[in-house]
Design a protein around this motif. Structure first.
Motif, PDB file in Angstrom:
ATOM      1  N   SER A  22       0.883  -1.155  -0.091  1.00 30.80           N
ATOM      2  CA  SER A  22       0.189  -0.012  -0.157  1.00 30.80           C
ATOM      3  C   SER A  22       0.957   1.298   0.294  1.00 30.80           C
ATOM      4  O   SER A  22       0.442   1.997  -0.872  1.00 30.80           O
ATOM      5  N   SER A  23       1.804   1.145   0.862  1.00 35.05           N
ATOM      6  CA  SER A  23       2.875   2.351   0.774  1.00 35.05           C
ATOM      7  C   SER A  23       3.593   2.751  -0.455  1.00 35.05           C
ATOM      8  O   SER A  23       3.524   3.648  -1.139  1.00 35.05           O
ATOM      9  N   ALA A  24       3.979   1.446  -1.034  1.00 35.59           N
ATOM     10  CA  ALA A  24       4.841   1.713  -2.547  1.00 35.59           C
ATOM     11  C   ALA A  24       3.563   2.244  -3.546  1.00 35.59           C
ATOM     12  O   ALA A  24       4.164   3.166  -4.420  1.00 35.59           O
ATOM     13  N   THR A  25       2.601   1.719  -3.344  1.00 35.96           N
ATOM     14  CA  THR A  25       1.438   2.164  -4.348  1.00 35.96           C
ATOM     15  C   THR A  25       1.213   3.606  -4.121  1.00 35.96           C
ATOM     16  O   THR A  25       1.277   4.472  -5.242  1.00 35.96           O
ATOM     17  N   GLU A  26       1.065   4.201  -2.943  1.00 36.44           N
ATOM     18  CA  GLU A  26       1.105   5.811  -2.811  1.00 36.44           C
ATOM     19  C   GLU A  26       2.019   6.364  -3.193  1.00 36.44           C
ATOM     20  O   GLU A  26       2.068   7.366  -3.888  1.00 36.44           O
ATOM     21  N   SER A  27       3.267   5.902  -3.056  1.00 35.23           N
ATOM     22  CA  SER A  27       4.683   6.644  -3.567  1.00 35.23           C
ATOM     23  C   SER A  27       4.522   6.885  -4.897  1.00 35.23           C
ATOM     24  O   SER A  27       5.083   7.768  -5.455  1.00 35.23           O
ATOM     25  N   ALA A  28       4.112   5.772  -5.568  1.00 36.73           N
ATOM     26  CA  ALA A  28       4.292   5.893  -7.317  1.00 36.73           C
ATOM     27  C   ALA A  28       3.208   6.720  -7.820  1.00 36.73           C
ATOM     28  O   ALA A  28       3.682   7.424  -8.338  1.00 36.73           O
ATOM     29  N   LYS A  29       1.953   6.803  -6.897  1.00 34.64           N
ATOM     30  CA  LYS A  29       0.935   7.686  -7.553  1.00 34.64           C
ATOM     31  C   LYS A  29       1.539   9.187  -7.233  1.00 34.64           C
ATOM     32  O   LYS A  29       1.258  10.107  -8.121  1.00 34.64           O
ATOM     33  N   ALA A  31       4.393  10.294  -6.904  1.00 33.19           N
ATOM     34  CA  ALA A  31       5.896  10.364  -8.013  1.00 33.19           C
ATOM     35  C   ALA A  31       5.112  10.923  -9.365  1.00 33.19           C
ATOM     36  O   ALA A  31       5.601  11.865  -9.827  1.00 33.19           O
ATOM     37  N   LYS A  32       4.255  10.271  -9.952  1.00 35.41           N
ATOM     38  CA  LYS A  32       3.739  10.474 -11.157  1.00 35.41           C
ATOM     39  C   LYS A  32       2.893  11.893 -11.242  1.00 35.41           C
ATOM     40  O   LYS A  32       2.977  12.642 -12.036  1.00 35.41           O
ATOM     41  N   TYR A  33       2.060  12.112 -10.060  1.00 33.98           N
ATOM     42  CA  TYR A  33       1.610  13.446  -9.845  1.00 33.98           C
ATOM     43  C   TYR A  33       2.632  14.528  -9.895  1.00 33.98           C
ATOM     44  O   TYR A  33       2.335  15.569 -10.636  1.00 33.98           O
ATOM     45  N   GLU A  34       3.637  14.437  -9.031  1.00 30.99           N
ATOM     46  CA  GLU A  34       4.722  15.525  -9.138  1.00 30.99           C
ATOM     47  C   GLU A  34       5.451  15.559 -10.389  1.00 30.99           C
ATOM     48  O   GLU A  34       5.724  16.734 -10.819  1.00 30.99           O
ATOM     49  N   LYS A  36       4.036  15.185 -13.285  1.00 28.14           N
ATOM     50  CA  LYS A  36       3.240  15.985 -14.470  1.00 28.14           C
ATOM     51  C   LYS A  36       3.715  17.487 -14.005  1.00 28.14           C
ATOM     52  O   LYS A  36       3.755  18.155 -14.989  1.00 28.14           O
ATOM     53  N   PHE A  37       3.830  17.791 -12.558  1.00 26.80           N
ATOM     54  CA  PHE A  37       3.905  19.415 -12.564  1.00 26.80           C
ATOM     55  C   PHE A  37       5.386  19.852 -12.967  1.00 26.80           C
ATOM     56  O   PHE A  37       5.688  20.697 -13.463  1.00 26.80           O
ATOM     57  N   GLU A  38       6.441  18.872 -12.488  1.00 31.70           N
ATOM     58  CA  GLU A  38       7.567  19.105 -12.984  1.00 31.70           C
ATOM     59  C   GLU A  38       7.940  19.306 -14.348  1.00 31.70           C
ATOM     60  O   GLU A  38       8.607  20.423 -14.938  1.00 31.70           O
ATOM     61  N   ALA A  39       7.169  18.259 -15.358  1.00 25.74           N
ATOM     62  CA  ALA A  39       7.252  18.811 -16.775  1.00 25.74           C
ATOM     63  C   ALA A  39       6.538  20.057 -17.125  1.00 25.74           C
ATOM     64  O   ALA A  39       7.271  20.697 -18.023  1.00 25.74           O
ATOM     65  N   LYS A  40       5.583  20.465 -16.584  1.00 25.98           N
ATOM     66  CA  LYS A  40       4.893  21.706 -16.809  1.00 25.98           C
ATOM     67  C   LYS A  40       5.796  22.747 -16.654  1.00 25.98           C
ATOM     68  O   LYS A  40       5.882  23.999 -17.285  1.00 25.98           O
ATOM     69  N   TYR A  41       6.479  22.893 -15.462  1.00 20.66           N
ATOM     70  CA  TYR A  41       7.296  23.781 -14.710  1.00 20.66           C
ATOM     71  C   TYR A  41       8.635  23.879 -15.807  1.00 20.66           C
ATOM     72  O   TYR A  41       8.697  25.079 -16.119  1.00 20.66           O
ATOM     73  N   ARG A  42       9.059  22.819 -16.071  1.00 22.74           N
ATOM     74  CA  ARG A  42      10.212  22.910 -17.030  1.00 22.74           C
ATOM     75  C   ARG A  42      10.102  23.627 -18.507  1.00 22.74           C
ATOM     76  O   ARG A  42      10.700  24.329 -18.827  1.00 22.74           O
ATOM     77  N   LEU A  43       8.866  23.227 -18.967  1.00 24.33           N
ATOM     78  CA  LEU A  43       8.260  23.870 -20.164  1.00 24.33           C
ATOM     79  C   LEU A  43       8.231  25.326 -19.974  1.00 24.33           C
ATOM     80  O   LEU A  43       8.551  25.973 -21.086  1.00 24.33           O
ATOM     81  N   CYS A  44       7.281  25.632 -19.040  1.00 30.14           N
ATOM     82  CA  CYS A  44       7.360  26.978 -18.648  1.00 30.14           C
ATOM     83  C   CYS A  44       8.416  27.917 -18.509  1.00 30.14           C
ATOM     84  O   CYS A  44       8.843  28.894 -19.156  1.00 30.14           O
TER      85      CYS A  44
END
Length: 85
Positions: A22-29, A31-34, A36-44
């Motif tokens: 359960s903990s590993a699944t939450e960490s993966a979610k 990381a995926k969420y972050e 998404k925002f890291e890619a947007k930030y980098r492009l911006c």
């Protein structure tokens, strides 16, 4: 008595394993969420820095300006609010 202790030990092992999954699944979610925002930030940031430098501003000025602007946009996006440009 020994069989009961082994059964309790096995139940504990199963519970701990389930918590780890359960903990590993939450960490993966997360990381995926972050990511998404890291890619947007980098492009911006890259777009902003390019435009800023083309206007004749210095590298340090552009770094600070673009970091603040894109960081603000990223925070607003995470909070689901609109920021006026």
């Amino acid at each position: 008595m020994a069989k009961k202790m082994i059964a309790v030990l096995l139940v504990c092992i199963v519970v701990v394993a389930a918590l780890q999954v359960s903990s590993a699944t939450e960490s993966a979610k997360e990381a995926k969420y972050e990511a998404k925002f890291e890619a947007k930030y980098r492009l911006c940031y890259e777009k902003c820095e390019k435009e800023c430098l083309e206007k004749g501003n210095g590298q340090s000025f552009c770094e600070v300006k673009c970091d603040e602007d894109c960081g603000e946009k990223e925070a607003a996006d995470k909070l689901h609010i609109k920021v006026e440009n």
